[in-house]
Scaffold this motif. Structure first.
Motif, PDB file in Angstrom:
ATOM      1  N   UNK A 227      50.561 -62.474  52.187  1.00  0.00           N
ATOM      2  CA  UNK A 227      51.981 -62.691  51.916  1.00  0.00           C
ATOM      3  C   UNK A 227      52.859 -61.742  52.752  1.00  0.00           C
ATOM      4  N   UNK A 258      51.079 -66.173  45.303  1.00  0.00           N
ATOM      5  CA  UNK A 258      51.711 -65.929  43.991  1.00  0.00           C
ATOM      6  C   UNK A 258      51.775 -64.454  43.634  1.00  0.00           C
ATOM      7  N   UNK A 259      51.683 -63.583  44.624  1.00  0.00           N
ATOM      8  CA  UNK A 259      51.689 -62.134  44.378  1.00  0.00           C
ATOM      9  C   UNK A 259      50.344 -61.510  44.664  1.00  0.00           C
ATOM     10  N   UNK A 262      49.686 -59.721  48.224  1.00  0.00           N
ATOM     11  CA  UNK A 262      50.684 -58.752  48.675  1.00  0.00           C
ATOM     12  C   UNK A 262      50.054 -57.429  49.075  1.00  0.00           C
ATOM     13  N   UNK A 332      53.837 -52.233  37.141  1.00  0.00           N
ATOM     14  CA  UNK A 332      54.169 -53.454  36.406  1.00  0.00           C
ATOM     15  C   UNK A 332      54.717 -53.168  35.011  1.00  0.00           C
ATOM     16  N   UNK A 365      50.318 -58.111  41.814  1.00  0.00           N
ATOM     17  CA  UNK A 365      51.483 -58.847  41.337  1.00  0.00           C
ATOM     18  C   UNK A 365      51.102 -60.302  41.068  1.00  0.00           C
ATOM     19  N   UNK A 366      51.764 -60.905  40.122  1.00  0.00           N
ATOM     20  CA  UNK A 366      51.655 -62.337  39.870  1.00  0.00           C
ATOM     21  C   UNK A 366      53.033 -62.789  39.441  1.00  0.00           C
ATOM     22  N   UNK A 367      53.706 -63.585  40.258  1.00  0.00           N
ATOM     23  CA  UNK A 367      55.030 -64.146  39.922  1.00  0.00           C
ATOM     24  C   UNK A 367      55.722 -63.385  38.794  1.00  0.00           C
ATOM     25  N   UNK A 368      56.803 -62.710  39.075  1.00  0.00           N
ATOM     26  CA  UNK A 368      57.571 -61.950  38.078  1.00  0.00           C
ATOM     27  C   UNK A 368      56.681 -60.960  37.328  1.00  0.00           C
ATOM     28  N   UNK A 369      55.983 -60.083  38.063  1.00  0.00           N
ATOM     29  CA  UNK A 369      54.964 -59.246  37.419  1.00  0.00           C
ATOM     30  C   UNK A 369      55.487 -58.454  36.218  1.00  0.00           C
ATOM     31  N   UNK A 513      59.665 -57.178  55.152  1.00  0.00           N
ATOM     32  CA  UNK A 513      58.959 -56.888  53.908  1.00  0.00           C
ATOM     33  C   UNK A 513      58.102 -58.085  53.508  1.00  0.00           C
ATOM     34  N   UNK A 515      56.473 -61.236  51.581  1.00  0.00           N
ATOM     35  CA  UNK A 515      57.004 -62.422  50.910  1.00  0.00           C
ATOM     36  C   UNK A 515      56.738 -62.253  49.426  1.00  0.00           C
ATOM     37  N   UNK A 516      57.661 -61.620  48.739  1.00  0.00           N
ATOM     38  CA  UNK A 516      57.522 -61.408  47.293  1.00  0.00           C
ATOM     39  C   UNK A 516      58.904 -61.250  46.691  1.00  0.00           C
ATOM     40  N   UNK A 517      58.944 -61.096  45.378  1.00  0.00           N
ATOM     41  CA  UNK A 517      60.219 -60.857  44.713  1.00  0.00           C
ATOM     42  C   UNK A 517      61.217 -61.997  44.880  1.00  0.00           C
ATOM     43  N   UNK A 709      59.911 -67.031  41.010  1.00  0.00           N
ATOM     44  CA  UNK A 709      59.178 -66.312  39.975  1.00  0.00           C
ATOM     45  C   UNK A 709      59.605 -66.629  38.542  1.00  0.00           C
TER      46      UNK A 709
ATOM     47  N   UNK B  79      59.735 -54.127  42.515  1.00  0.00           N
ATOM     48  CA  UNK B  79      58.839 -54.933  43.342  1.00  0.00           C
ATOM     49  C   UNK B  79      58.633 -56.275  42.660  1.00  0.00           C
ATOM     50  N   UNK B  80      58.209 -57.250  43.440  1.00  0.00           N
ATOM     51  CA  UNK B  80      58.012 -58.578  42.865  1.00  0.00           C
ATOM     52  C   UNK B  80      56.684 -59.166  43.250  1.00  0.00           C
ATOM     53  N   UNK B  81      56.509 -60.466  43.005  1.00  0.00           N
ATOM     54  CA  UNK B  81      55.251 -61.135  43.292  1.00  0.00           C
ATOM     55  C   UNK B  81      55.443 -62.357  44.135  1.00  0.00           C
TER      56      UNK B  81
END
Lengths: 749, 81
Positions: A227, A258-259, A262, A332, A365-369, A513, A515-517, A709, B79-81
């Motif tokens: 990601x 999906x996190x 990352x 998290x 991380x997993x979508x909206x951790x 950065x 691909x997350x958040x 997310x 931080x996000x996922x």
């Protein structure tokens, strides 16, 4: 599929349409190049030796016999990384990839081999002699927190841990405001419950894969599914003490993340094997390795206490959140604590959160951790209070909803947010008042996610034939290439088929950065629009030269340079193509660039409605109808936005109904494969009906918010509430698999 | 002076209050001055923080201006996922 768009939203021509996805044909015909699809001349195959113990001290690793096997070209252990860089001793990311002194979870790698073919690698793995001493282990949150528990790793505790816990409790935080005591006293009813959620995996279909080639002069190329290839470069160049410029990382097509993609799990190992052997080395994880040794979610144990008036007004709310994320620290728990009550306008609220080390794989991380677990607990208690007072659950949520001016439970005061509009849309939707039959229940939950921006760099190049290439640096995991092309075409005023967006390697663009958040459509979109504006300025300058007038006397409108007014002249407008064709003669190629650390992404809310029928004889729960309402900001490509809303919902449904990491009494994972780890498939579900609310984000030129997310947050509670209403039994532990539900039904009979 | 709300578990590492007062006219100055005035918060600042300024979350943009009447909230690094 509905779209609710406020009138104030800017009019667009290309943004908001649904063109065919540019990567579609390659993906369905097998031409797309994923991580495992790359080959290099003289390439070796690498595999890792993993220990099936949850906790053990490594006494010795003897690789001498394996080294003698013909075809074996290189073997590495943690010691090789210490020779490369002594600082690696304190590198938790590396120590998760390959164990240092201790095996910290079932499946932790201790050595890796590269050889001429996979059969040779597998034979050689069996020839490595490992001596280790088993250690007491702990995989359960409650046990790990108790004083006297086996300690996973010493010296990891932050300075602010309250007394009375084991050294596995390493991180703690609390948030909130107001007087809880007065708030709970003012309530007509207080409900307190404890909830559990299991570790679950992101379940991406493509296993981790990479191909590394490091030459003797210290330069390296790395291709991988990730990601964030710039982040891979940062991590690996740090491990190998390399200059960033000497390691080129190229992202392959990616089959889901999906996190979970990352960070790195195999990339440093492949580089080390390549460095030692002098050959390119490819590593592809098996599905079992993916389950055992990548990053599932935290599991959770959450206490929630909420006080409510008969009217439905919430008077006080409190949560104590305990997350376990395996053998290394993570952040998290903070996100879970901040998200828990974010949907509500509360005078008295407090969340406390602990992070606990266990002998399990390190969470990723997993979508909206962190948000699904804490919000599941909160939304379940609020639903129970609604039932207690016989109040409409949507009415109660609207009554208490956070809005502009609400002091959020995590501190800042909200600006314009879309929660109330989202709840109103759910209330007005036919789904909400559709009749239910016996053993059927309707569940509701709100969800929240922050959304982020971050470092972003875009180049937009105008070719001599008038077509446009956009170069960006974020792997496309959710359709971003299409959305970015649409924004570029919109801003330039040209047709979409003239624009192609590609993902650059790390040597071809500035840092981007991960691909997350939910950041890419927001941040890369913003940078693309600004890059297009820069290109338009140059196009106007060239037109001015051609017309012999001042460049300030030229404006760009709908794909053409125009004289700004009567005083500027009455020249025929010049198209982008007209100007591009002669750009060599007017000063050279035309391009636009923009670099930014984007801020102001804007939070997002979702509301999910689900109807479930539970079979009272088997405990099986079937999803009958599922509707997702989400404040998505401007939907650049509505089909992709709907896809994100549907995909997150389906992953949340799996989490709620079936998915869980199952360990035996020896601390070993029992279900590391899709046969025993049940993710939902298309035949399990009805069509997920998405309703997009386009409440523009004032922090983006086109009003974009992140959408990737939020959709995984509400399903856990929505389904818990639906099953609880269908069966008349309140559930407090996921998954709501048939055995768990049936046991509860039988216990009440 | 800028009034900065800190999260609950940091209170005991500052002076026990929900808010701290520091000088500064942008992200960097405010964070640097928090570190200087409240050394107990240094470990958290080193681990990573964000600032919410008038409702918007900033992760690290040093020169984001902060007015004396801005709402400023210290938050963990996001931080996000």
């Amino acid at each position: 599929m509905d779209q609710i768009t406020p009138k104030a939203v800017k009019e667009f021509k290309i943004v908001g349409t649904r063109p065919l996805r540019p990567d579609g044909i390659d993906k369905v015909t097998g031409k797309a190049m994923y991580g495992a699809d790359l080959y290099a001349p003289n390439m070796l195959y690498g595999c890792l030796l993993r220990i099936n113990e949850p906790h053990a001290f490594i006494e010795s690793i003897d690789t001498s016999t394996a080294e003698e096997l013909p075809g074996v070209k290189s073997i590495v252990t943690f010691k090789d990384f210490l020779k490369i860089n002594p600082d690696n001793k304190n590198n938790p990311i590396l120590e998760n990839c390959i164990a240092n002194e201790k095996v910290l979870y079932d499946g932790h790698a201790v050595a890796a081999i590269a050889a001429v073919d996979l059969n040779t690698v597998k034979k050689a793995l069996k020839l490595i002699k490992i001596k280790y001493k088993k250690l007491p282990f702990v995989i359960n949150i409650e046990e790990a927190m108790k004083t006297g528990a086996p300690i996973v790793s010493v010296g990891k505790k932050n300075e602010n841990i309250p007394d009375g816990y084991s050294d596995n409790v390493i991180q703690y935080c609390s948030f909130g405001h107001g007087n809880l005591e007065d708030g709970f006293k003012a309530a007509d009813k207080v409900i307190k419950r404890t909830f559990k959620t299991p570790s679950v995996h992101q379940g991406y279909i493509e296993p981790h894969a990479c191909l590394a080639s490091m030459s003797n002069d210290g330069k390296a190329d790395l291709w991988c599914c990730t990601q964030g290839h710039f982040n891979v470069r940062s991590i690996c160049s740090n491990i190998f003490k390399m200059d960033n410029s000497q390691l080129k990382v190229t992202a392959s097509e990616i089959g889901g993340g999906f996190g979970g993609k990352t960070t790195v799990f195999i990339e440093p190992i492949a580089l080390a094997l390549s460095q030692k052997s002098g050959h390119p080395v490819k590593i592809v994880m098996s599905r079992e390795e993916v389950f055992k040794a990548t990053g599932p979610t935290v599991s959770s144990l959450v206490d929630v206490e909420v006080g409510m008036k008969k009217s439905g007004k919430i008077t006080a709310a409190k949560a104590i959140i305990r997350y376990e994320g395996g053998a290394f620290p993570n952040e998290t728990y903070e996100l879970g604590a901040q998200s828990a009550f974010a949907s509500y306008d509360l005078d008295a609220v407090k969340t406390e959160a602990f992070n606990v080390l266990t002998n399990r794989p390190t969470q990723a991380a997993y979508r909206a951790p962190g948000a699904p677990q804490s919000i599941y607990a909160v939304e379940s208690v609020i639903d129970e209070l609604c039932q207690h007072f016989n109040l409409d659950p949507l009415y109660v949520r609207i009554l208490n909803a956070a809005k502009k001016g609400t002091k959020s439970s995590y501190g800042p005061t909200f600006d314009d947010i879309g929660l109330k509009a989202t709840l109103e849309a759910a209330k007005d939707h036919p789904h909400y008042n559709a009749p239910l039959k016996e053993n059927q229940g309707r569940g509701i939950s709100c969800g929240f996610w922050f959304n982020f921006g971050g470092n972003t760099c875009v180049s937009l190049n105008i070719n001599f034939d008038g077509t446009v290439g956009v170069v960006e640096g974020n792997p496309d995991i959710g359709g971003s290439r299409s959305s970015i092309s649409q924004m570029a075409a919109e801003e330039l005023g040209i047709s979409l088929d003239k624009v192609k967006t590609v993902i650059a390697d790390t040597n071809s663009l500035g840092h981007n950065d991960v691909t997350d958040g939910s950041r890419v459509t927001f941040s890369v979109g913003l940078a693309t629009i600004k890059a297009a504006k820069a290109a338009k300025k140059e196009l106007c300058k060239r037109a001015a030269k051609l017309w012999g007038i001042d460049e300030d006397a030229v404006i760009w409108k709908e794909g053409y340079a125009h004289p700004a007014g009567a005083n500027a002249g009455n020249q025929e407008p010049l198209s982008l193509e007209d100007i591009a064709k002669v750009s060599s003669q007017t000063g050279g190629p035309i391009s636009g660039h923009y670099e930014v650390n984007a801020e102001g992404a804007g939070v997002s809310f979702g509301v999910h409605l689900v109807d479930i029928e539970t079979d009272m004889e088997t405990g099986h729960s079937k999803i009958l109808r599922y509707t997702v309402f989400q404040d998505a900001g401007k939907a650049i490509h509505p089909s992709y936005v709907e896809g994100q809303m549907q995909g997150g919902s389906v992953q949340g449904i799996g989490w709620a109904l079936n998915e869980e990491y199952i360990y035996n009494h020896d601390g070993k994972l029992q279900n590391p494969g899709f046969l025993d780890y049940r993710i939902p498939v298309a035949s399990d579900l009805p069509m997920i009906d998405p309703v997009i609310l386009e409440i523009p984000n004032p922090g983006h030129p086109y009003g974009v918010r992140g959408v990737g997310e939020t959709s995984i947050v509400p399903p856990l509670a929505a389904i818990n509430n639906a099953v609880s209403r269908a069966t008349g039994i309140r559930f407090t532990e996921l998954p709501l698999s048939p055995p768990r539900v049936l046991k509860a039904i039988l216990d009440t009979q | 002076m800028v009034k900065v709300k800190i999260w609950g578990s940091l209170k005991n590492l500052a002076d026990g209050s929900d808010y701290i007062l520091v000088t500064g006219s942008n992200f960097k100055e405010v964070v640097d001055n928090i570190s200087m005035k409240y050394p107990g918060l240094k470990p958290q600042i080193k681990r990573g923080i964000s600032l919410a300024i008038d409702g918007k979350i900033y992760k690290e943009s040093w020169f984001t201006p902060i007015d004396e009447d801005s709402e400023v909230v210290l938050m963990p690094y996001m931080q996000g996922g």
